[in-house]
Motif scaffolding. Sequence first.
Motif, PDB file in Angstrom:
ATOM      1  N   ARG A 152       0.844  -1.175   0.000  1.00  0.00           N
ATOM      2  CA  ARG A 152       0.000   0.000   0.000  1.00  0.00           C
ATOM      3  C   ARG A 152       0.893   1.244   0.000  1.00  0.00           C
ATOM      4  O   ARG A 152       1.902   1.298   0.717  1.00  0.00           O
ATOM      5  N   GLN A 153       0.503   2.215  -0.808  1.00  0.00           N
ATOM      6  CA  GLN A 153       1.205   3.497  -0.814  1.00  0.00           C
ATOM      7  C   GLN A 153       0.192   4.591  -0.539  1.00  0.00           C
ATOM      8  O   GLN A 153      -0.603   4.967  -1.418  1.00  0.00           O
ATOM      9  N   GLN A 154       0.195   5.072   0.671  1.00  0.00           N
ATOM     10  CA  GLN A 154      -0.697   6.170   1.033  1.00  0.00           C
ATOM     11  C   GLN A 154      -0.173   7.464   0.442  1.00  0.00           C
ATOM     12  O   GLN A 154       1.023   7.575   0.119  1.00  0.00           O
ATOM     13  N   PRO A 155      -1.042   8.459   0.261  1.00  0.00           N
ATOM     14  CA  PRO A 155      -0.640   9.707  -0.399  1.00  0.00           C
ATOM     15  C   PRO A 155       0.617  10.305   0.221  1.00  0.00           C
ATOM     16  O   PRO A 155       0.695  10.502   1.438  1.00  0.00           O
ATOM     17  N   GLN A 179       3.470   9.020   0.691  1.00  0.00           N
ATOM     18  CA  GLN A 179       4.251   8.102   1.525  1.00  0.00           C
ATOM     19  C   GLN A 179       4.992   7.085   0.677  1.00  0.00           C
ATOM     20  O   GLN A 179       4.787   6.981  -0.537  1.00  0.00           O
ATOM     21  N   GLU A 225     -10.088   6.386   4.688  1.00  0.00           N
ATOM     22  CA  GLU A 225      -8.692   6.163   5.075  1.00  0.00           C
ATOM     23  C   GLU A 225      -8.016   5.080   4.231  1.00  0.00           C
ATOM     24  O   GLU A 225      -6.781   4.959   4.234  1.00  0.00           O
ATOM     25  N   ASP A 226      -8.806   4.301   3.530  1.00  0.00           N
ATOM     26  CA  ASP A 226      -8.252   3.258   2.663  1.00  0.00           C
ATOM     27  C   ASP A 226      -7.861   3.807   1.293  1.00  0.00           C
ATOM     28  O   ASP A 226      -7.313   3.066   0.462  1.00  0.00           O
ATOM     29  N   SER A 227      -8.119   5.065   1.049  1.00  0.00           N
ATOM     30  CA  SER A 227      -7.738   5.677  -0.227  1.00  0.00           C
ATOM     31  C   SER A 227      -6.222   5.660  -0.344  1.00  0.00           C
ATOM     32  O   SER A 227      -5.515   6.308   0.440  1.00  0.00           O
ATOM     33  N   SER A 228      -5.723   4.918  -1.300  1.00  0.00           N
ATOM     34  CA  SER A 228      -4.282   4.700  -1.464  1.00  0.00           C
ATOM     35  C   SER A 228      -4.050   4.102  -2.838  1.00  0.00           C
ATOM     36  O   SER A 228      -4.984   3.810  -3.575  1.00  0.00           O
ATOM     37  N   TYR A 239      -2.539   0.669  -4.349  1.00  0.00           N
ATOM     38  CA  TYR A 239      -2.219  -0.702  -3.954  1.00  0.00           C
ATOM     39  C   TYR A 239      -1.417  -1.345  -5.090  1.00  0.00           C
ATOM     40  O   TYR A 239      -1.817  -1.269  -6.252  1.00  0.00           O
ATOM     41  N   ARG A 283      -5.134   2.725  -8.111  1.00  0.00           N
ATOM     42  CA  ARG A 283      -5.383   3.954  -7.365  1.00  0.00           C
ATOM     43  C   ARG A 283      -6.820   3.929  -6.873  1.00  0.00           C
ATOM     44  O   ARG A 283      -7.760   4.028  -7.660  1.00  0.00           O
ATOM     45  N   THR A 298      -9.869   5.420  -4.534  1.00  0.00           N
ATOM     46  CA  THR A 298     -10.436   6.564  -3.824  1.00  0.00           C
ATOM     47  C   THR A 298     -11.748   6.118  -3.206  1.00  0.00           C
ATOM     48  O   THR A 298     -12.617   5.597  -3.910  1.00  0.00           O
TER      49      THR A 298
END
Lengths: 114, 114
Positions: free
Chosen positions: B36-39, B41, B86-89, B91, B110, B112
């Motif tokens: 997972r790559q969060q915004p 990060q 909060e799962d917006s990332s 993958y 991606r 959203t």
Amino acid sequence: AQSVTQLDSHVSVSEGTPVLLRCNYSSSYSPSLFWYVQHPNKGLQLLLKYTSAATLVKGINGFEAEFKKSETSFHLTKPSAHMSDAAEYFCVVIQSGGSYIPTFGRGTSLIVHP
Amino acid sequence: SAVISQKPSRDICQRGTSLTIQCQVDSQVTMMFWYRQQPGQSLTLIATANQGSEATYESGFVIDKFPISRPNLTFSTLTVSNMSPEDSSIYLCSVVHSLNTEAFFGQGTRLTVV
């Protein structure tokens, strides 16, 4: 266990000047080391890789990196920055003989000024 | 080398729903991972997808939230369950060849959540 430390969260250079992005690693086994670049809203692109061959590795777009076992470092360099180099750069280690899980550094944002 | 096809490339989902992401590799690989790559990060490992058995999850990730299947050596799915904003990332699916310890990444999904 393995880990990667990218020493700078941001690096700012002027176009035409050298680039240095620093990466230190920790690995219990012989590591394979990689640098990836990620442009905004794009996927990961492999710049170069070290897998126990020559310690000085040349990659795409004029980038190169040197594996220094004594310093546990794998710094990324480029002689002359271009505006198109502005992106996020990730140093990645894979511990061969271990779990083979790619472990990412936190990333370094390269900013290139005209 | 390995070519990874990851689907969908992006999606906008309602909170409370689930999304299944597919990862198809063009060759048989032993190691397959989900990140997972969060915004803004770096990439964080969610789990190792094990062929024919339960995935191995990293700290902070649980099977009920991120169920993973891997029925064979070339295919895996990651489901993001009961989604919240909060799962917006992004993958990403990754594979590693143990022979040359090289990592390959899908282009990412991606997500959203609204």
